[in-house]
Scaffold this active site. Structure first.
Site, PDB file in Angstrom:
ATOM      1  NE  ARG A 268      40.403  59.515  44.349  1.00  0.00           N
ATOM      2  CZ  ARG A 268      39.866  60.729  44.354  1.00  0.00           C
ATOM      3  NH1 ARG A 268      39.907  61.438  45.840  1.00  0.00           N
ATOM      4  NH2 ARG A 268      39.378  61.287  43.397  1.00  0.00           N
TER       5      ARG A 268
ATOM      6  CE  LYS B  15      42.615  36.218  43.073  1.00  0.00           C
ATOM      7  NZ  LYS B  15      42.225  35.094  42.459  1.00  0.00           N
TER       8      LYS B  15
ATOM      9  CD  GLU C   2      37.301  26.626  46.309  1.00  0.00           C
ATOM     10  OE1 GLU C   2      38.559  26.685  46.106  1.00  0.00           O
ATOM     11  OE2 GLU C   2      36.567  27.249  45.345  1.00  0.00           O
TER      12      GLU C   2
ATOM     13  CE  LYS D 191      43.296  32.933  49.277  1.00  0.00           C
ATOM     14  NZ  LYS D 191      41.810  33.080  48.988  1.00  0.00           N
TER      15      LYS D 191
ATOM     16  CD  GLU E  18      45.290  34.524  40.265  1.00  0.00           C
ATOM     17  OE1 GLU E  18      44.562  34.430  41.142  1.00  0.00           O
ATOM     18  OE2 GLU E  18      44.864  34.243  39.094  1.00  0.00           O
TER      19      GLU E  18
ATOM     20  NE  ARG F 257      45.340  35.218  45.580  1.00  0.00           N
ATOM     21  CZ  ARG F 257      44.725  36.302  46.527  1.00  0.00           C
ATOM     22  NH1 ARG F 257      45.628  37.095  46.721  1.00  0.00           N
ATOM     23  NH2 ARG F 257      43.668  36.106  46.692  1.00  0.00           N
TER      24      ARG F 257
ATOM     25  CG  ASN G 147      43.208  30.092  39.782  1.00  0.00           C
ATOM     26  OD1 ASN G 147      42.150  30.449  40.519  1.00  0.00           O
ATOM     27  ND2 ASN G 147      44.264  30.899  39.135  1.00  0.00           N
TER      28      ASN G 147
ATOM     29  CG  HIS H 255      38.752  27.332  40.415  1.00  0.00           C
ATOM     30  ND1 HIS H 255      39.521  26.326  41.602  1.00  0.00           N
ATOM     31  CD2 HIS H 255      38.125  28.033  41.330  1.00  0.00           C
ATOM     32  CE1 HIS H 255      38.809  26.861  42.744  1.00  0.00           C
ATOM     33  NE2 HIS H 255      38.183  27.739  42.653  1.00  0.00           N
TER      34      HIS H 255
ATOM     35  CG  HIS I 102      35.623  29.118  36.713  1.00  0.00           C
ATOM     36  ND1 HIS I 102      36.738  30.045  36.756  1.00  0.00           N
ATOM     37  CD2 HIS I 102      35.123  29.242  37.873  1.00  0.00           C
ATOM     38  CE1 HIS I 102      36.961  30.616  38.154  1.00  0.00           C
ATOM     39  NE2 HIS I 102      35.862  29.908  38.566  1.00  0.00           N
TER      40      HIS I 102
ATOM     41  CG  HIS J 202      32.878  28.377  42.788  1.00  0.00           C
ATOM     42  ND1 HIS J 202      33.364  28.515  41.801  1.00  0.00           N
ATOM     43  CD2 HIS J 202      33.641  27.965  43.880  1.00  0.00           C
ATOM     44  CE1 HIS J 202      34.576  28.495  41.853  1.00  0.00           C
ATOM     45  NE2 HIS J 202      34.893  28.485  43.268  1.00  0.00           N
TER      46      HIS J 202
HETATM   47  N1  GLY Z   1      40.344  31.973  45.708  1.00  0.00           N
HETATM   48  C1  GLY Z   1      41.561  32.179  44.967  1.00  0.00           C
HETATM   49  C2  GLY Z   1      42.199  33.222  45.386  1.00  0.00           C
HETATM   50  O1  GLY Z   1      42.062  33.660  46.304  1.00  0.00           O
HETATM   51  O2  GLY Z   1      43.419  33.233  44.730  1.00  0.00           O
END
Ligand code: GLY
Length: 358
Positions: A121, A143, A185, A227, A237, A241, A245, A248, A252, A264
């Site tokens: 956990r 993430k 990026e 970031k 997000e 955040r 994207n 993307h 994508h 990517h």
């Molecule tokens: N790669 C996008 C984010 O971390 O929100």
């Protein structure tokens, strides 16, 4: 050495950027006191390159580390890898006083982060990103997750690392294509957040492509600072955040249409150009600024055109099933000037069809 902080209250953590820090990570961890033993998680390729150096640095600092590896590649980013690593950690007697070290690129960071979020956990983990993409993006912000056949990253958790250690020197062993993957990026941050950083990339392009490490460190620091600011404002997000994207949405679709054969970063480069063209079509972005973005992306050696064999109808189908699509609405991050974007679902089908070539 450059040092930044992601400010998330009692889950705040440092990002340390230093050439050669790989050999000093044991000593750095000793100062932090967040685990008594460390298990390094890495893929077979990166473990061969840097595993021994990292283990030696941990041993010198008085730790008794172990390394666990899995086969390199996105195909390992699945639940069975998590289950297998968890079994091996349990057999090795890992407990909640121990920690994990993610040594590798985005796949390793995502796997290790999710393992750390769920094993017993939750155990502490540290990111040691070795690809440019992971150094400027995926290692910061928490993430984590794995893929399922229905889509990438569909099982996961927000779970922040305790520290991020970035050694720019390791980029020297990165294949050129992997460097380009990360550079897409990097350019993204200039367009979405910081026009001065966009100018920096324009003026230092050759230094960056030739891996001038002082310039690379400055570049990585700027990306991590942006970031960190975005994640501090919107960790989960809900809103801001989503600007990360940019490129993307269509990116994508192009990536999925290529059956994930297109890397990517290349797909994101194509997606950023498409988003700029949609913004010009909507009248919110000047054609001159759009051309500056397209030129910078092309000058770095990244693709700018939708692949000729990608059918517009099929790409539109992928847009509808993307996980950023909410209630059937496709969301786009569109620039209004270099350094500023808006998030909107107000894009006509005709506009999408025009940029997709349909
Ligand atoms: N790669 C996008 C984010 O971390 O929100």
């Amino acid at each position: 050495m450059k040092s930044l902080r992601v400010g998330l209250g009692d889950r705040s953590y440092p990002i340390i950027i230093k050439n050669g820090i790989m050999a000093e990570i044991g000593a750095e961890l000793k100062k932090q006191h967040f685990a008594k033993r460390f298990f390094v998680i890495s893929d077979s390729t990166v473990a061969d390159l840097y595993g021994q150096q990292l283990l030696a640095s941990l041993q010198q600092a008085g730790y008794d580390p172990a390394i666990l590896t899995f086969p390199a590649g996105e195909q390992s980013k699945v639940l069975s890898t998590i289950a297998e690593l968890a079994s091996r950690l349990a057999q090795l007697g890992m407990d909640r006083g121990d920690g994990l070290l993610a040594l590798g690129g985005g796949v390793t960071g995502d796997i290790t982060g999710f393992l750390a979020a769920s094993f017993m956990r939750g155990v502490p983990f540290v990111q040691i990103p070795t690809s440019l993409l992971a150094q400027v993006d995926s290692s910061v912000g928490g993430k984590t997750g794995v893929d399922i056949p229905e889509g990438k990253n569909l099982i996961g958790a927000f779970y922040q690392p305790r520290a991020v250690y970035i050694d720019s020197q390791v980029l020297q062993s990165l294949p050129k294509e992997e460097l380009l993957n990360g550079l897409a990026e990097v350019i993204k941050y200039g367009v979405i957040y910081d026009s001065a950083f966009f100018d920096f990339l324009d003026s230092k392009r050759l230094d960056i492509l030739n891996l001038n490490l002082a310039v690379i460190e400055e570049m990585v620091e700027s990306c991590c600072a942006i970031k960190a600011a975005v994640v501090e404002a919107d960790e989960r997000e809900a809103d801001l955040r989503r600007i990360l994207n940019f490129g993307h949405t269509i990116g994508h679709a192009v990536e999925a249409d290529s059956n994930f054969q297109l890397p990517h970063g290349m797909a994101v480069a194509i997606g950023m150009v498409a988003a700029c063209r949609v913004a010009v079509d909507k009248g919110i972005f000047s054609p001159e600024s759009c051309e500056r973005v397209v030129r910078l992306i092309a000058d770095f050696g990244l693709p700018v055109a939708i692949p000729k064999n990608a059918a517009a109808d099929k790409l539109k189908g992928y847009l509808q099933t993307d996980k950023k699509t909410v209630g059937g609405k496709v969301f786009f991050v569109l620039p209004t000037e270099i350094g500023k974007v808006v998030i909107t679902d107000n894009v006509d089908d005709d506009m999408i069809a025009r940029v997709l070539g349909g």
